[in-house]
Design a protein around this motif. Structure first.
Motif: not given
Length: 371
Positions: A283-292, A313-317, A359-364
């Protein structure tokens, strides 16, 4: 034109009044001068093929067996020739149905493993079907053998798009929830792009959700290939019982530790028949909000090709690496599996997605070849 098309499709998919089963385009094809969407089949399976008519690059999707990404062919930046990027079933329908390796499969509403197939959600226990009979775990979701509906498709000057949809009706063993999923597959000149949207269609009740993908990226020799994780972040190894990826049930213990195995720029190691064995999750340690996005590359020193997996990053950490295809299946390929949550997150709750009513969720994620 394609961007506008994708935005239009996204608006259609987001409409609560549109169901994935409201349209069917199985027999239709779409063509323009550069890109096209055509039909294909082998055995009793049916595919939609996104193709660049000028370069012959293509992506093939089996829509009546889980929407799995069966083949990706892209033009090598090194040789200029077409390159098969992922391990396929060689047009063998029986192999697809046996599903011995899960190759190319989209994994949901859970990915990886659920310990003993049992989980608790909202103070109720559920039992999922067992898929790993050796370790007695549920594994890799429920959609792998389902028929998806072709919701829409289009070919334009800068790309081709197919949208597939599926509704979970609450009748699945261990998953009595109403979940709508929409998959958008796009082929552009830059490569292949995939987007998944999940929506809870129940008004009041929440539901648990996880998603992943199980591709095997082809290389000349696994032991010589170099896998490099995104270096904009440190990575935590997800520890499992016995601290072993062999003598273990592969269920996370709850502990992690920093590791740099795939940031050193060194080959996987071992031999051609028996490369160094990895069946490991990070798992990436960097906050995913800071890494697109997080970018992982596989360098093949024999051909000098570089395959690039780019996950949101936000969807698939999470990223799972498996190098056992050479030993288990005799195929020189490395599985890199982007995942939205940790293995067994239905129990450990580590990045489990909980969707409340409507509610919805989206990842790419995307795949391309680099030089």
């Amino acid at each position: 034109m394609l961007l506008a098309l994708v935005l239009q499709f996204a608006a259609i998919a987001a409409s609560p009044s549109v169901s994935p089963v409201s349209a069917a385009l199985e027999s239709e094809e779409s063509r323009c001068d550069r890109f096209e969407v055509v039909n294909d089949e082998f055995g009793d399976l049916h595919l939609k093929v996104l193709r660049n008519a000028q370069t012959n690059e293509s992506v093939s999707i089996i829509y009546d067996f889980g929407g799995r990404i069966e083949e990706i062919q892209l033009r090598s930046k090194v040789t200029g020739k077409l390159k098969s990027v992922i391990w396929t079933h060689d047009r063998n329908a029986t192999s697809v149905r046996e599903n011995g390796s899960w190759r190319g499969q989209i994994l949901l509403p859970y990915a990886n493993r659920v310990n003993k197939g049992i989980y608790e959600f909202e103070e109720t226990f559920y039992r999922l079907p067992i898929a790993d009979f050796d370790r007695h775990h549920a594994m890799h979701g429920l959609i792998y053998n389902r028929t998806l509906t072709v919701v829409d498709q289009m070919a334009g000057d800068d790309g081709a798009v197919v949208i597939l949809g599926y509704n979970f009706t609450g009748e699945d063993l261990g998953y009595p929830f109403l979940l709508e999923v929409i998959f958008t597959y796009s082929l552009r000149s830059e490569g292949f792009f995939f987007k998944v949207r999940a929506r809870n269609v129940m008004e009041r009740d929440p539901l648990p959700f996880q998603v992943g993908w199980h591709p095997y990226f082809l290389v000349s020799v696994v032991s010589e290939a170099i896998v490099t994780f995104d270096r904009s972040t440190l990575w935590n190894h997800v520890d499992v019982s016995n601290n072993s990826n062999v003598y273990s049930d592969l269920i996370p213990t709850g502990l992690t530790h920093l590791w740099d195995n795939f940031t050193r720029g060194t080959p996987i190691g071992g031999t051609m028949r028996h490369p160094t064995f990895y069946d490991d999750e990070s798992k990436a340690t960097k906050p995913p909000q800071l890494s697109r996005h997080f970018v992982t590359s596989i360098y093949d020193p024999v051909t000098s090709d570089v395959t690039v997996l780019r996950q949101e990053g936000l969807a698939f950490p999470f990223l799972h690496v498996y190098t056992g295809a050479a030993g288990s299946f005799g195929v020189q390929a490395v599985a890199l599996e982007p995942m939205s949550g940790m293995a067994d997150c239905f129990n450990n709750m580590n990045d489990l997605i909980v969707l409340n009513g409507f509610e919805s969720w989206v990842g790419e994620f995307s795949v391309r070849l680099s030089d």
